[in-house]
Design a protein around this motif. Sequence first.
Motif, PDB file in Angstrom:
ATOM      1  N   MET A  44       0.668  -1.122  -0.079  1.00  0.00           N
ATOM      2  CA  MET A  44      -0.109  -0.114   0.009  1.00  0.00           C
ATOM      3  C   MET A  44       0.915   1.197  -0.005  1.00  0.00           C
ATOM      4  O   MET A  44       0.691   2.169   0.650  1.00  0.00           O
ATOM      5  CB  MET A  44      -0.918   0.001   1.114  1.00  0.00           C
ATOM      6  N   SER A  45       1.911   1.477  -0.752  1.00  0.00           N
ATOM      7  CA  SER A  45       2.662   2.489  -0.913  1.00  0.00           C
ATOM      8  C   SER A  45       2.080   3.526  -2.127  1.00  0.00           C
ATOM      9  O   SER A  45       1.879   3.118  -3.256  1.00  0.00           O
ATOM     10  CB  SER A  45       4.200   1.936  -1.357  1.00  0.00           C
ATOM     11  N   ARG A  46       1.511   4.625  -1.554  1.00  0.00           N
ATOM     12  CA  ARG A  46       0.696   5.538  -2.219  1.00  0.00           C
ATOM     13  C   ARG A  46       1.716   5.982  -3.351  1.00  0.00           C
ATOM     14  O   ARG A  46       1.254   6.473  -4.589  1.00  0.00           O
ATOM     15  CB  ARG A  46       0.240   6.689  -1.514  1.00  0.00           C
ATOM     16  N   THR A  47       3.112   6.362  -2.977  1.00  0.00           N
ATOM     17  CA  THR A  47       3.905   6.902  -4.118  1.00  0.00           C
ATOM     18  C   THR A  47       4.205   5.887  -5.511  1.00  0.00           C
ATOM     19  O   THR A  47       4.101   6.445  -6.449  1.00  0.00           O
ATOM     20  CB  THR A  47       5.335   7.126  -3.458  1.00  0.00           C
ATOM     21  N   VAL A  63       1.000  12.769   5.544  1.00  0.00           N
ATOM     22  CA  VAL A  63       1.656  14.065   5.413  1.00  0.00           C
ATOM     23  C   VAL A  63       2.667  13.866   3.838  1.00  0.00           C
ATOM     24  O   VAL A  63       2.540  14.690   2.954  1.00  0.00           O
ATOM     25  CB  VAL A  63       2.665  14.365   6.455  1.00  0.00           C
ATOM     26  N   GLY A  64       3.113  12.403   3.752  1.00  0.00           N
ATOM     27  CA  GLY A  64       3.795  12.091   2.581  1.00  0.00           C
ATOM     28  C   GLY A  64       2.698  12.321   1.319  1.00  0.00           C
ATOM     29  O   GLY A  64       3.256  13.005   0.194  1.00  0.00           O
ATOM     30  N   ALA A  65       1.501  11.877   1.493  1.00  0.00           N
ATOM     31  CA  ALA A  65       0.517  12.135   0.220  1.00  0.00           C
ATOM     32  C   ALA A  65       0.239  13.360   0.099  1.00  0.00           C
ATOM     33  O   ALA A  65       0.189  13.759  -1.028  1.00  0.00           O
ATOM     34  CB  ALA A  65      -0.445  11.219   0.724  1.00  0.00           C
ATOM     35  N   ILE A  66       0.346  14.379   0.995  1.00  0.00           N
ATOM     36  CA  ILE A  66       0.050  15.538   0.910  1.00  0.00           C
ATOM     37  C   ILE A  66       1.109  16.457  -0.141  1.00  0.00           C
ATOM     38  O   ILE A  66       0.782  17.173  -0.686  1.00  0.00           O
ATOM     39  CB  ILE A  66      -0.409  16.438   2.214  1.00  0.00           C
ATOM     40  N   TYR A  67       2.437  16.126   0.414  1.00  0.00           N
ATOM     41  CA  TYR A  67       3.471  16.539  -0.434  1.00  0.00           C
ATOM     42  C   TYR A  67       3.559  16.080  -1.683  1.00  0.00           C
ATOM     43  O   TYR A  67       3.763  16.913  -2.645  1.00  0.00           O
ATOM     44  CB  TYR A  67       4.818  16.054   0.363  1.00  0.00           C
ATOM     45  N   PHE A  68       3.077  14.973  -2.058  1.00  0.00           N
ATOM     46  CA  PHE A  68       2.880  14.346  -3.338  1.00  0.00           C
ATOM     47  C   PHE A  68       1.902  15.072  -4.185  1.00  0.00           C
ATOM     48  O   PHE A  68       2.218  15.485  -5.178  1.00  0.00           O
ATOM     49  CB  PHE A  68       2.709  12.779  -3.209  1.00  0.00           C
ATOM     50  N   ASN A 110      -2.959  14.661 -12.581  1.00  0.00           N
ATOM     51  CA  ASN A 110      -3.925  14.974 -11.597  1.00  0.00           C
ATOM     52  C   ASN A 110      -4.962  13.891 -11.266  1.00  0.00           C
ATOM     53  O   ASN A 110      -5.372  13.914  -9.997  1.00  0.00           O
ATOM     54  CB  ASN A 110      -4.708  16.350 -12.326  1.00  0.00           C
ATOM     55  N   LEU A 111      -5.255  12.838 -12.291  1.00  0.00           N
ATOM     56  CA  LEU A 111      -6.066  11.791 -11.907  1.00  0.00           C
ATOM     57  C   LEU A 111      -5.262  10.920 -10.803  1.00  0.00           C
ATOM     58  O   LEU A 111      -5.901  10.175  -9.899  1.00  0.00           O
ATOM     59  CB  LEU A 111      -6.359  10.977 -13.116  1.00  0.00           C
ATOM     60  N   VAL A 112      -3.872  10.783 -11.039  1.00  0.00           N
ATOM     61  CA  VAL A 112      -3.215  10.183 -10.105  1.00  0.00           C
ATOM     62  C   VAL A 112      -3.329  10.732  -8.632  1.00  0.00           C
ATOM     63  O   VAL A 112      -3.307  10.265  -7.475  1.00  0.00           O
ATOM     64  CB  VAL A 112      -1.714   9.833 -10.281  1.00  0.00           C
ATOM     65  N   ALA A 113      -3.091  12.154  -8.683  1.00  0.00           N
ATOM     66  CA  ALA A 113      -3.258  12.779  -7.376  1.00  0.00           C
ATOM     67  C   ALA A 113      -4.584  12.569  -6.798  1.00  0.00           C
ATOM     68  O   ALA A 113      -4.764  12.326  -5.636  1.00  0.00           O
ATOM     69  CB  ALA A 113      -2.989  14.359  -7.620  1.00  0.00           C
ATOM     70  N   GLY A 114      -5.756  12.766  -7.754  1.00  0.00           N
ATOM     71  CA  GLY A 114      -6.885  12.324  -7.208  1.00  0.00           C
ATOM     72  C   GLY A 114      -7.455  10.943  -6.552  1.00  0.00           C
ATOM     73  O   GLY A 114      -8.078  10.806  -5.643  1.00  0.00           O
ATOM     74  N   PHE A 115      -6.750  10.109  -7.295  1.00  0.00           N
ATOM     75  CA  PHE A 115      -6.590   8.636  -6.770  1.00  0.00           C
ATOM     76  C   PHE A 115      -6.172   8.394  -5.240  1.00  0.00           C
ATOM     77  O   PHE A 115      -6.964   7.666  -4.630  1.00  0.00           O
ATOM     78  CB  PHE A 115      -5.782   7.676  -7.779  1.00  0.00           C
ATOM     79  N   GLN A 116      -5.427   9.362  -4.999  1.00  0.00           N
ATOM     80  CA  GLN A 116      -4.616   9.262  -3.449  1.00  0.00           C
ATOM     81  C   GLN A 116      -5.998   9.784  -2.407  1.00  0.00           C
ATOM     82  O   GLN A 116      -5.956   9.259  -1.294  1.00  0.00           O
ATOM     83  CB  GLN A 116      -3.652  10.250  -3.022  1.00  0.00           C
ATOM     84  N   ILE A 117      -6.811  10.397  -3.114  1.00  0.00           N
ATOM     85  CA  ILE A 117      -7.974  10.740  -2.036  1.00  0.00           C
ATOM     86  C   ILE A 117      -9.196   9.962  -2.690  1.00  0.00           C
ATOM     87  O   ILE A 117      -9.801   9.861  -1.807  1.00  0.00           O
ATOM     88  CB  ILE A 117      -8.131  12.436  -2.466  1.00  0.00           C
ATOM     89  N   LEU A 118      -9.685  10.145  -3.674  1.00  0.00           N
ATOM     90  CA  LEU A 118     -11.121   9.622  -4.071  1.00  0.00           C
ATOM     91  C   LEU A 118     -10.907   8.279  -4.691  1.00  0.00           C
ATOM     92  O   LEU A 118     -12.146   7.580  -4.964  1.00  0.00           O
ATOM     93  CB  LEU A 118     -11.648  10.514  -4.623  1.00  0.00           C
TER      94      LEU A 118
END
Length: 297
Positions: free
Chosen positions: A67-70, A139-144, A195-203
């Motif tokens: 489950m590594s988001r990066t 916090v790491g995901a927020i930086y990403f 941006n879809l990759v960034a959105g994937f982290q959230i939604l």
Amino acid sequence: MIMIDIIFDPFISHGFMRRAIVSCFALSFSSTPLGVFLILRRMSLVGDGLSHAILPGVAIGYLVYGMSRTAMGICGFIAGLIVAVLSGFISTITPLKEDACFAGLYLGSLALGIILVSLRGSSIDLLPLLFGSILAINVGAIYFIGIIASITFLTLALLYRALVVESFDAMFLRVNSTRFSVLIQSLFLALVVLNLVAGFQILGTMMSVGMMILPAVTAYCWTNWLPSMFILATTIGLFCSWCGLSWSFYACIPAGPTIVLTASIVFLISVLLGPIGKKSLFIRKNMFIFSNKKNKK
């Protein structure tokens, strides 16, 4: 005073709510301008297709690194780019249009991603990938997400004029320079995938396109002046993020779907009350009445 406490208390008292709202705000600033360009280019369904196309990459990242988001974000970005390039290539060598190629590829990508995840995990493991886990964001995901938002801002600032010209008169750009037109289109699709990759982290992959398209199409119901559309779409994205998170907190319901549902409700209200949406409904109503009268004669 009580109302102010209700609005602000979840974000003051709980760290996970503060992290969630910061990530949603960064995503709203970054992805809503891209949504406006997608609407202007009549490519909103392409954005939806790309959001599903990143799932195989996310699944491979999950299988290799857990489950590594990066890792899942980088692999998802590569998968989305492959589908975008492949769709463009098929549309150039066949009579098929680009949106039809996206539709043909994203369904296969979605199925492949689900199969890959099921090889190692269970249906429970699929839920965070498909629908996100915004309240577990770190916090790491927020930086990403912040890095992706910064890259998007800078690229849009550099390519703004070319993107506007390509949105309103793509043929003009192609006639003057075919390679430059292809470069602009490729960079734009790369930004959408990013941006879809960034959105994937959230939604999650299923709803990441929601925060990109819904605020943009809602803004289009109120204005057709481009600068106003950008500002209004971003404001709507921020408003829906705040309202959706507050609603999910007090109602104890999933946060990601609640944010997207809030944006959908605002869109429906805008269709009924917005000057452009209302005007369209009025014209359709008059056309319907006119055709009925004509049939009676």
